[in-house]
Design an enzyme around this catalytic site. Structure first.
Site, PDB file in Angstrom:
ATOM      1  N   HIS A  42      -4.337   1.334   7.592  1.00  0.00           N
ATOM      2  CA  HIS A  42      -2.991   1.922   7.620  1.00  0.00           C
ATOM      3  C   HIS A  42      -2.911   3.107   6.642  1.00  0.00           C
ATOM      4  CE1 HIS A  42       1.562   1.419   7.873  1.00  0.00           C
ATOM      5  NE2 HIS A  42       1.432   2.176   6.813  1.00  0.00           N
ATOM      6  N   GLU A  43      -3.435   2.905   5.415  1.00  0.00           N
ATOM      7  CA  GLU A  43      -3.354   3.974   4.398  1.00  0.00           C
ATOM      8  C   GLU A  43      -4.254   5.150   4.770  1.00  0.00           C
ATOM      9  OE1 GLU A  43      -0.883   3.671   2.566  1.00  0.00           O
ATOM     10  OE2 GLU A  43      -0.619   1.537   2.911  1.00  0.00           O
ATOM     11  N   CYS A 100       6.066  -0.028   7.616  1.00  0.00           N
ATOM     12  CA  CYS A 100       5.690   1.081   6.737  1.00  0.00           C
ATOM     13  C   CYS A 100       6.893   1.510   5.913  1.00  0.00           C
ATOM     14  CB  CYS A 100       5.196   2.249   7.592  1.00  0.00           C
ATOM     15  SG  CYS A 100       4.754   3.708   6.648  1.00  0.00           S
ATOM     16  N   LEU A 101       6.656   1.767   4.623  1.00  0.00           N
ATOM     17  CA  LEU A 101       7.761   2.191   3.753  1.00  0.00           C
ATOM     18  C   LEU A 101       8.368   3.515   4.210  1.00  0.00           C
ATOM     19  CD1 LEU A 101       6.140   1.335   0.286  1.00  0.00           C
ATOM     20  CD2 LEU A 101       7.931   0.046   1.455  1.00  0.00           C
ATOM     21  N   GLN A 161       2.985   9.989   1.235  1.00  0.00           N
ATOM     22  CA  GLN A 161       4.285   9.309   1.315  1.00  0.00           C
ATOM     23  C   GLN A 161       5.216   9.702   0.170  1.00  0.00           C
ATOM     24  OE1 GLN A 161       2.429   5.220   2.050  1.00  0.00           O
ATOM     25  NE2 GLN A 161       4.343   5.098   3.196  1.00  0.00           N
ATOM     26  N   GLY A 214       0.836  -1.191   0.000  1.00  0.00           N
ATOM     27  CA  GLY A 214       0.000   0.000   0.000  1.00  0.00           C
ATOM     28  C   GLY A 214       0.870   1.240   0.000  1.00  0.00           C
ATOM     29  N   HIS A 258      -2.505   7.363   7.076  1.00  0.00           N
ATOM     30  CA  HIS A 258      -1.538   8.249   6.400  1.00  0.00           C
ATOM     31  C   HIS A 258      -2.211   9.546   5.933  1.00  0.00           C
ATOM     32  CE1 HIS A 258       2.340   6.308   6.125  1.00  0.00           C
ATOM     33  NE2 HIS A 258       1.837   5.184   5.673  1.00  0.00           N
TER      34      HIS A 258
HETATM   35 ZN    ZN Z   1       2.740   3.362   5.707  1.00  0.00          ZN
END
Ligand code: ZN
Length: 159
Positions: free
Chosen positions: A131-132, A89-90, A51, A46, A135
């Protein structure tokens, strides 16, 4: 185009993202295509627009070989039943933590054609959606994790 993924503590990750007014606009279509490419290259499941430094309410997901684009998502229903599972998380590299999330979720929003859609998520998809969506509100999983369960830094193995 593959974009750079911002890392914590970049302040853009902490801003509340704004609604997309016209999903059909070229800049939104380009954004979605860049997000898909960036997520794929990073091998993520995701990615949310903030991000890559764009504070708009857009997220892309790739779960169980199914690709999702959601614009202006809104939560319609969250199950009372929760699951605690490990998350990463990236934008927060090398850190994983246990996060409690609802087992099921229903969201509505728009797809990449601007059509109104509902997504029913359970299990991993429900987790990724939550999660998204976080963000888009400037929230990172490390704000919710009870404890960091793993920190894998290069120094850690250099005994
Ligand atoms: Zn993330």
């Amino acid at each position: 185009m593959v974009r750079e993924i911002l890392k914590e503590p970049n302040p853009l990750l902490r801003k509340k993202s704004e609604a997309v007014l016209d999903a059909s606009k070229k800049e939104i279509q380009d954004l979605i295509s860049d997000m898909k490419e960036t997520m794929k290259k990073a091998e993520g499941v995701g990615l949310a627009a903030p991000q890559i430094g764009i504070n708009l309410r857009v997220a892309v997901m790739e779960v169980n070989q199914h690709s999702y684009v959601i614009i202006n998502p809104e939560i319609k229903k969250l199950s009372n039943e929760k699951i605690i599972s490990e998350e990463g998380c990236l934008s927060v590299p090398d850190i994983w933590g246990l996060v409690e999330r609802s087992k099921k979720i229903i969201i509505k929003g728009q797809n990449e054609k601007g059509e109104f859609v509902k997504i029913y998520g359970s299990g991993l998809l429900a987790r990724v959606i939550q999660h998204e969506l976080d963000h888009l509100n400037g929230i990172l999983f490390i704000d919710k994790t009870a404890k960091i369960s793993k920190i894998q830094k290069r120094e850690a193995v250099e005994l």
